[in-house]
Design a protein around this motif. Structure first.
Motif, PDB file in Angstrom:
ATOM      1  N   ASP A 116       3.602  -5.856  55.224  1.00  0.00           N
ATOM      2  CA  ASP A 116       4.124  -6.515  54.023  1.00  0.00           C
ATOM      3  C   ASP A 116       3.252  -6.279  52.804  1.00  0.00           C
ATOM      4  OD1 ASP A 116       6.215  -7.451  55.501  1.00  0.00           O
ATOM      5  OD2 ASP A 116       5.356  -9.448  55.829  1.00  0.00           O
ATOM      6  N   ILE A 117       1.952  -6.040  53.025  1.00  0.00           N
ATOM      7  CA  ILE A 117       1.048  -5.896  51.882  1.00  0.00           C
ATOM      8  C   ILE A 117       0.334  -4.549  51.836  1.00  0.00           C
ATOM      9  CG2 ILE A 117       0.645  -8.377  51.673  1.00  0.00           C
ATOM     10  CD1 ILE A 117      -2.005  -7.969  53.183  1.00  0.00           C
ATOM     11  N   ASP A 118       0.486  -3.766  52.890  1.00  0.00           N
ATOM     12  CA  ASP A 118      -0.241  -2.489  52.950  1.00  0.00           C
ATOM     13  C   ASP A 118       0.727  -1.310  52.719  1.00  0.00           C
ATOM     14  OD1 ASP A 118      -2.684  -3.730  53.610  1.00  0.00           O
ATOM     15  OD2 ASP A 118      -2.047  -3.871  55.712  1.00  0.00           O
ATOM     16  N   GLN A 119       0.511  -0.590  51.636  1.00  0.00           N
ATOM     17  CA  GLN A 119       1.301   0.621  51.364  1.00  0.00           C
ATOM     18  C   GLN A 119       0.489   1.572  50.496  1.00  0.00           C
ATOM     19  OE1 GLN A 119       4.873  -0.704  49.272  1.00  0.00           O
ATOM     20  NE2 GLN A 119       4.035   0.069  47.333  1.00  0.00           N
ATOM     21  N   THR A 120       0.919   2.811  50.481  1.00  0.00           N
ATOM     22  CA  THR A 120       0.245   3.826  49.664  1.00  0.00           C
ATOM     23  C   THR A 120       1.253   4.889  49.278  1.00  0.00           C
ATOM     24  OG1 THR A 120      -1.639   5.327  49.549  1.00  0.00           O
ATOM     25  CG2 THR A 120      -0.443   5.283  51.602  1.00  0.00           C
ATOM     26  N   THR A 121       0.903   5.591  48.229  1.00  0.00           N
ATOM     27  CA  THR A 121       1.748   6.699  47.756  1.00  0.00           C
ATOM     28  C   THR A 121       0.914   7.970  47.714  1.00  0.00           C
ATOM     29  OG1 THR A 121       3.135   5.243  46.403  1.00  0.00           O
ATOM     30  CG2 THR A 121       3.164   7.600  45.871  1.00  0.00           C
ATOM     31  N   ILE A 122       1.387   8.985  48.357  1.00  0.00           N
ATOM     32  CA  ILE A 122       0.717  10.291  48.323  1.00  0.00           C
ATOM     33  C   ILE A 122       1.693  11.303  47.734  1.00  0.00           C
ATOM     34  CG2 ILE A 122      -0.928   9.880  50.188  1.00  0.00           C
ATOM     35  CD1 ILE A 122       1.768   9.748  51.556  1.00  0.00           C
ATOM     36  N   ASP A 123       1.150  12.336  47.076  1.00  0.00           N
ATOM     37  CA  ASP A 123       2.026  13.337  46.465  1.00  0.00           C
ATOM     38  C   ASP A 123       1.448  14.725  46.646  1.00  0.00           C
ATOM     39  OD1 ASP A 123       0.359  14.109  44.005  1.00  0.00           O
ATOM     40  OD2 ASP A 123       0.549  11.941  43.714  1.00  0.00           O
ATOM     41  N   LYS A 124       2.346  15.691  46.528  1.00  0.00           N
ATOM     42  CA  LYS A 124       1.981  17.101  46.667  1.00  0.00           C
ATOM     43  C   LYS A 124       3.091  17.944  46.036  1.00  0.00           C
ATOM     44  CE  LYS A 124       0.046  20.303  50.074  1.00  0.00           C
ATOM     45  NZ  LYS A 124      -0.300  20.493  51.514  1.00  0.00           N
ATOM     46  N   ASN A 125       2.720  19.096  45.501  1.00  0.00           N
ATOM     47  CA  ASN A 125       3.711  19.962  44.872  1.00  0.00           C
ATOM     48  C   ASN A 125       4.428  20.831  45.898  1.00  0.00           C
ATOM     49  OD1 ASN A 125       3.084  18.917  42.412  1.00  0.00           O
ATOM     50  ND2 ASN A 125       2.019  20.737  41.646  1.00  0.00           N
ATOM     51  N   MET A 126       5.715  21.085  45.628  1.00  0.00           N
ATOM     52  CA  MET A 126       6.562  21.875  46.524  1.00  0.00           C
ATOM     53  C   MET A 126       7.455  22.774  45.662  1.00  0.00           C
ATOM     54  SD  MET A 126       9.617  20.509  49.052  1.00  0.00           S
ATOM     55  CE  MET A 126       8.561  19.907  50.341  1.00  0.00           C
TER      56      MET A 126
END
Length: 674
Positions: free
Chosen positions: A661-671
């Motif tokens: 409920d409180i733990d999240q993350t966002t990761i990104d990378k180019n494609m």
């Protein structure tokens, strides 16, 4: 192109006979070497406009409707108010119907069309038609979608611009114009430069006059057909005066009008050449008139040839300042060779008094034409083809190969003509000395022949029956009216016709002369086909431009390969918050795609998480983020269908993973997609 004209004169020795063949072989080798060097070192160029880009691109799916659609071309084009149309899924106009805006910047040729606001989602069709800088109409169509693709009710014409009945008639007129110019210029040159006595020969007069008439009628037809040819395609629009007025304001229209004016001057030239010129008896006056006619005729012929160079392939692409004079030289050389060859054929068949000096002079002109054609043809091929792949992989290149093949056939027939000529000379054939009847009026006997109906070599009835007319000075039979000057002149013409017919009968019985005439006739027949191929070639998209258009289309088209995969390690910071997201998008192109996500734990096992979200952003175009909410398929496996990628580019893919409920993350990378 090359040809060997019949050559009356002393029989050559064996080494001399082989010398022209050796020279021809050396010339062919040099042409091949230079042609290969030019093609191997060719650079970029264009002629015949092609669509090289658009915004939106063909097949693109955009999130919101654009304010305008832009089209980029490979060269300058002429556009009308209705040249670019944007049609919605129901086939109704989605653009404002205003004239295309010129958005050119530097060497970029770009035009824009504004769209209505508030357009609904669906597939839109862009249909365009233009006239390229080399005077040929071009057209095309593509689609893009707003929101998502949809069905469309738009039905585009099956025929391209410049096709149909109007296109066929315009093509026939183009061929007739080239043929008329060849006969007009080449026939006149043959008379002036090779056989001046032929100016009084009616068969040659008819040949040149018919060339003038053909060119004039064909030019008028092209002028009237020009508007429907580049516009509606309807034959009825030939009589549209507004369309004709619009044509006159264009470069091709101005070229056609200029040609008509020059044809007016050429009519005066023909009148002098076949009227005043044969009657000149003073050698000095005739020499001065010959010089004046030669200068005037050359200027008129070059001007008429320039009307093609000014408005067609030579006027656009690389080095137009060089290409246009080269094109004029090429056309003049074609006319001198093919027109002279036709005039020679007419002289062999219809005027039996062709002398050896005339044929020898034409041989020199033919050789000069061959050299000019080889040099100008190599340069033109380099401009319009450029690479070996374009020579074999495009319609233009394949037509050029057919043209080269026809030239090879002409060389073979010309070699046969030379053999017949050698046999004719060895057998004592050739031109006979001038007779008193031939030299009396300079007509070579052709005028009496035409008047007495013996043009096909048949003897007049009086000669055939063994009867002869009484001499002009003999008294009239008893009871017959006294002869006057008219009767005496008629008897003189009949006697000259009998002599001419007898001479033709003797010569036609010579198998060597007949063989020579057949071989020259075969040369002219192949030349007619060659001229037809050349006409089609001048209206075909050059190989360079076709390859450029292919490259542009391939660069803009959605990629068919796929899928594309990514691995994105994550750590939400909570218990069991570490893992890896494996993502795969198929087929990774513009339009609809299928997305799969697998969430693996730290040990590589499938990891069940409460939520996964994805967003796509194309930062270079300020597009996005475009959100995607995948659906859980099974433990650790998420999927989404119909993921819309509006255009190709380097997209940033951001994946948000929530493990509690409180733990999240966002990761990104180019494609890279598309």
């Amino acid at each position: 192109m090359t040809a060997t004209a019949p050559h009356f004169g002393p029989a050559p020795s064996t080494p001399a006979a082989r010398r022209p063949l050796a020279a021809a072989a050396l010339l062919a080798a040099l042409v091949g070497m230079v042609f290969g060097l030019l093609l191997g070192g060719a650079g970029p160029a264009s002629a015949h406009a092609a669509l090289t880009g658009s915004d939106p691109q063909d097949g693109a799916v955009v999130a919101t409707a654009p304010k305008e659609v832009t089209l980029t071309f490979s060269e300058q084009v002429a556009l009308g108010d209705d040249s670019i149309r944007i049609l919605d899924p129901n086939g109704k106009r989605a653009d404002t119907a205003a004239a295309p805006r010129d958005l050119q910047s530097g060497s970029t040729v770009k035009y824009g069309v504004s769209l209505h606001s508030g357009l609904p989602d669906g597939t839109y069709t862009v249909a365009w038609q233009a006239v390229s800088a080399d005077s040929h109409p071009v057209s095309g169509a593509f689609t893009f979608s707003v929101g998502a693709p949809s069905k469309t009710a738009v039905v585009l014409p099956a025929e391209e611009a410049g096709g149909g009945l109007v296109g066929t008639l315009y093509g026939i007129a183009r061929y007739a114009a080239y043929a008329g110019f060849v006969l007009l210029a080449g026939g006149s040159a043959f008379v002036l430069a090779c056989w001046q006595r032929g100016a009084g020969a009616r068969p040659l007069q008819r040949l040149v006059v018919r060339g003038w008439m053909t060119l004039t009628v064909a030019t008028l037809a092209m002028l009237l057909l020009r508007s429907p040819y580049t516009g509606s395609g309807k034959l009825a629009d030939v009589f549209d005066l507004d369309g004709l007025k619009a044509v006159l304001d264009t470069k091709p229209g101005a070229a056609l009008v200029s040609r008509l004016l020059l044809l007016g001057a050429s009519a005066l030239f023909i009148a002098v050449l076949f009227g005043t010129y044969p009657r000149r008896e003073d050698e000095r006056e005739k020499r001065d008139l010959t010089f004046g006619l030669a200068i005037g005729g050359t200027v008129i012929a070059a001007g008429i040839a320039g009307t093609w160079a000014l408005a067609e392939h030579a006027s656009t692409g690389i080095q137009p300042g060089i290409a246009m004079p080269v094109d004029v030289l090429h056309l003049l050389a074609v006319a001198a060779w093919l027109g002279g060859l036709t005039a020679l054929l007419v002289a062999l068949y219809r005027t039996p008094d062709l002398d050896a000096a005339a044929v020898r002079r034409f041989s020199g002109i033919a050789l000069g034409s061959v050299i000019v054609l080889a040099a100008t043809g190599i340069y033109q091929s380099w401009r319009q083809v450029g690479t070996w792949s374009a020579l074999t992989g495009t319609g233009y290149g394949q037509l050029l190969l057919v043209k080269v093949g026809l030239v090879a056939v002409l060389i073979g027939i010309a070699w046969m003509s030379r053999r017949w000529t050698a046999r004719l000379i060895a057998g004592g054939g050739g031109a006979e000395p001038d007779t008193e009847a031939e030299s009396g009026d300079g007509t070579g006997g052709s005028e009496p022949e035409a008047e007495s109906g013996t043009g096909d070599g048949e003897k007049p009835r009086a000669a055939a029956s063994g009867k002869s007319e009484a001499p002009s000075g003999a008294p009239a039979p008893s009871g017959a009216p006294a002869e006057g000057p008219a009767r005496a002149a008629q008897l003189a013409r009949q006697q000259a016709a009998v002599a001419t017919a007898e001479k033709k009968r003797i010569r036609d019985a010579d198998p060597d002369r007949s063989g020579l005439r057949r071989s020259v006739l075969a040369e002219v027949g192949v030349a007619v086909v060659l001229l037809a191929v050349t006409t089609v070639l001048t209206s075909t998209e050059p190989a360079r431009t076709e390859e450029e258009a292919r490259a542009s289309t391939a660069a803009a088209a959605p990629a068919a390969q796929g899928p594309v995969s990514l691995k994105l390690p994550f750590d939400t910071g909570g218990a069991n918050g570490k893992g890896t997201v494996r993502m795969e998008i198929t087929p990774a192109r513009t339009g609809a795609n299928e997305l799969h996500l697998w969430v693996d734990g730290a040990g590589g096992e499938a990891m069940d998480v409460p939520e996964v979200k994805v967003a796509f952003t194309l930062e270079s175009k300020d597009i996005g983020p475009l959100p995607v909410v995948p659906t859980r398929l099974t433990e650790g496996h998420w999927t989404a269908d119909g993921v819309q990628i509006p255009m190709a580019g380097d997209w940033k893919v951001a994946v948000t993973v929530r493990t509690s409920d409180i733990d999240q993350t966002t990761i990104d990378k180019n494609m890279k997609i598309g």
